[in-house]
Write an enzyme that holds these catalytic residues in place. Structure first.
Site, mmCIF file in Angstrom:
data_model
loop_
_atom_site.group_PDB
_atom_site.id
_atom_site.type_symbol
_atom_site.label_atom_id
_atom_site.label_comp_id
_atom_site.label_asym_id
_atom_site.label_seq_id
_atom_site.Cartn_x
_atom_site.Cartn_y
_atom_site.Cartn_z
ATOM 1 N N GLU A 177 -6.465 3.988 -6.152
ATOM 2 C CA GLU A 177 -7.449 4.333 -5.355
ATOM 3 C C GLU A 177 -8.123 5.649 -5.622
ATOM 4 O O GLU A 177 -7.369 6.621 -5.326
ATOM 5 C CB GLU A 177 -7.868 4.117 -3.843
ATOM 6 N N ASP B 132 -3.326 4.706 -2.210
ATOM 7 C CA ASP B 132 -4.545 5.092 -1.169
ATOM 8 C C ASP B 132 -4.793 6.704 -2.079
ATOM 9 O O ASP B 132 -4.100 7.450 -1.950
ATOM 10 C CB ASP B 132 -4.008 5.330 0.181
ATOM 11 N N ASP C 234 0.799 -1.201 -0.145
ATOM 12 C CA ASP C 234 0.137 -0.156 -0.092
ATOM 13 C C ASP C 234 1.114 1.287 -0.003
ATOM 14 O O ASP C 234 1.873 1.204 0.843
ATOM 15 C CB ASP C 234 -0.781 -0.028 1.203
ATOM 16 N N HIS D 168 -11.244 -3.558 2.908
ATOM 17 C CA HIS D 168 -11.098 -2.967 4.058
ATOM 18 C C HIS D 168 -11.994 -1.784 4.454
ATOM 19 O O HIS D 168 -12.259 -1.411 5.705
ATOM 20 C CB HIS D 168 -9.876 -2.766 4.372
ATOM 21 N N ASP D 169 -12.500 -1.240 3.469
ATOM 22 C CA ASP D 169 -13.112 0.230 3.930
ATOM 23 C C ASP D 169 -14.801 -0.113 3.477
ATOM 24 O O ASP D 169 -15.537 0.960 3.723
ATOM 25 C CB ASP D 169 -12.736 1.392 2.851
#
Length: 559
Positions: free
Chosen positions: A256, A199, A98, A329-330
């Site tokens: 993302e 991210d 990440d 995860h979100d």
């Protein structure tokens, strides 16, 4: 269409804190991941994406990084990480990290320096502004509620934080800052990683002047996304990153990108653009939100999902590339959100993976979805850990006097902790995740839903995932074929055709708990058919042109 290994891969996302704890401290760790690599290899996974494992005070579960080139103590050591990478590569899999460079932690050495004085050499690594008329520099709202600005009395100025106040935004206008980021990325790639998931990468370019956002009536702060999503220098920054770092390695890159449209994604992922391989779109994740955003619950209309998926499938075909996901995860658990996690949990989980993995793009599996893990309903807000949930509850219930039962219902449906409860390995205490006290409670349904049970049951969701993943490796049409929606107005069936040269597949999925008749559209000629996969036992000789679909049934025919 150009072929590439990253188009043909299936990626598995690990949220390390919740995956597997090797030392009994209640927190998943790197050694715990290494222990479970054979499980992922057996599933058929090609690439593992590791959510952040860097040094962090953990204000936002590792997305607030205090040292980009060291490992969080709770997760282990750099030696543990190097052993993990080695073991991943030994099994013929790849590892992507990440990359969180829209913001750092306020405990990062750069920010510690930056806040000391207005003329500090690191001052301009972050976005500082004087107040305006005794208040914040502008009216932007943080993604996590409240103002996106934090006052710092040392220099009598405010710094921008689009997320938590412990996550100050980095200033990408500063060339030195960009060079530091590129050096850090190169350092990881030289250690042997196989790419990055980036991210909120499309937040790094802000509109100059940071203007106020239009204010909703009665609100002090307003969402300012139009001034920091897909900003004016985004393509310049990504192109520079590609030239200086990414183009020098054979890697996978996924950005993302909340708020990115199909037209944006064509530019970000175009094969002649030298930016990224693919992006995560958010549009399909917002289809079950009402006008007041994520926590405003609305039933998903399947026609909206069809329209959105088709727009992205057709829009990027031959130009860029899609990433395929229904949870992470979100996001809440996909079987609870898009399927039926009570009566038809196994059937709907199998239907959803069929629907998703048969699309054009690179599929992502989020830990636990392959065994059908579900959302959790904790009895009290005190059992939740996520900063977004806690801030929202505080704003709406404690300060806003809204009905706590209604707000808890929103959390049960949409809260990020749904995805963060520990992985359910077996039916022993704490689901085999830890011998200690887990950092967040285990979903009580682990006795029935766990990996040991799933691996031992040949009809389980896990074994169905194995079959679907294997099919992608056997049939180029699943990876590279064109997409065409059929039955666009049907309210329960999502069906589409894939075409690759002279080959054709028809994918038929029932998104309802009803028995639904299916008829192939007129004009679609079928001379012969072969059933590739189905989530129910059916007769392969059944007429493909017309039949009845069982609740949450999925079928894929080669025609």
């Amino acid at each position: 269409m150009e072929k590439a290994w990253w188009k043909e891969s299936v990626i598995y996302q690990i949220y390390p804190r919740s995956f597997n704890d090797s030392n009994g401290d209640g927190i998943g760790d790197l050694k715990g991941i290494t222990e479970k690599l054979d499980y992922l290899k057996d599933l058929g996974i090609d690439v593992i994406w590791l959510s952040p494992v860097y040094k962090s005070p953990n204000d936002d579960n590792g997305y607030d990084i205090s040292d980009y080139q060291d490992i969080m103590d709770e997760f282990g050591t750099m030696q543990d990480w190097e052993e993990l990478l080695h073991e991943v590569h030994q099994r013929g899999m790849k590892l992507i990290m990440d990359l969180v460079v829209n913001h750092s932690s306020d405990e990062h050495a750069w920010f510690v320096e930056s806040r000391k004085s207005t003329d500090n050499p690191y001052r301009d690594y972050y976005i500082w502004r004087p107040g305006k008329e005794g208040s914040e520099p502008n009216n932007w709202e943080s993604v996590f509620s409240g103002s996106a600005w934090q006052y710092d009395e040392t220099t009598d100025e405010y710094y921008l934080h689009l997320f938590s106040k412990k996550q100050p935004d980095l200033n990408w206008e500063n060339e030195k800052l960009r060079d530091e980021v590129y050096k850090m990325m190169t350092w990881w790639l030289d250690k042997g990683i196989d790419g990055f998931r980036m991210d909120v990468i499309n937040f790094i370019s802000k509109v100059p002047g940071l203007p106020d956002a239009p204010n909703p009536p009665g609100k002090k702060y307003a969402p300012g996304g139009q001034f920091f999503m897909n900003g004016p220098r985004m393509h310049e920054f990504l192109h520079e990153m590609n030239q200086q770092v990414l183009s020098k390695y054979d890697i996978i890159t996924v950005g993302e990108m909340p708020g990115a449209s199909v037209d944006d994604a064509k530019l970000y992922t175009g094969h002649d653009r030298d930016e990224l391989n693919m992006v995560f779109t958010f549009e399909h994740m917002d289809l079950d939100s009402g006008p007041n955003g994520k926590w405003d619950l609305k039933k998903l209309n399947l026609l909206d999902l069809k329209e959105n998926i088709s727009k992205w499938q057709n829009g990027l075909n031959g130009v860029g590339w899609n990433s395929l996901y229904l949870n992470n995860h979100d996001q809440p658990r996909m079987v609870s959100r898009f399927g039926n996690d009570h009566e038809y949990r196994a059937e709907s989980a199998k239907m959803l993976v069929t629907f998703l993995h048969m699309l054009q793009g690179t599929p992502y599996v989020y830990q636990g979805e392959e065994i059908g893990m579900t959302n959790v309903r904790f009895a009290s807000i005190d059992e939740y850990k996520d900063i977004e949930i806690l801030n929202m509850y505080n704003e709406k219930v404690i300060q806003g006097n809204e009905d706590p039962a209604k707000i808890m219902e929103s959390i049960y449906v949409k809260g990020r902790d749904n995805a963060r409860t520990p992985f359910q390995w077996d039916d022993s205490e704490n689901a085999g995740f830890t011998t200690g006290n887990p950092w967040i409670k285990v979903n009580p349904n682990y006795k029935e839903i766990n990996a040991k049970q799933a691996v031992n049951d040949p009809n389980s969701i896990y074994h169905y995932y194995k079959k679907i993943i294997a099919l992608r490796k056997e049939h180029d049409i699943i990876v590279y074929g064109d997409y065409e929606l059929i039955l666009p107005e049907h309210e329960s069936i999502f069906a589409y055709i894939r075409t690759y040269g002279s080959e054709k597949l028809v994918v038929i999925t029932n998104f309802s708990s009803e028995h639904v008749p299916f008829t192939l559209p007129e004009g679609l000629k079928v001379t012969s058919s072969q059933l590739l996969v189905s989530n129910y036992e059916i007769d392969n000789h059944e007429d493909v042109a017309s039949f009845s679909l069982k609740p949450y049934e999925a079928r894929v025919y080669k025609i």
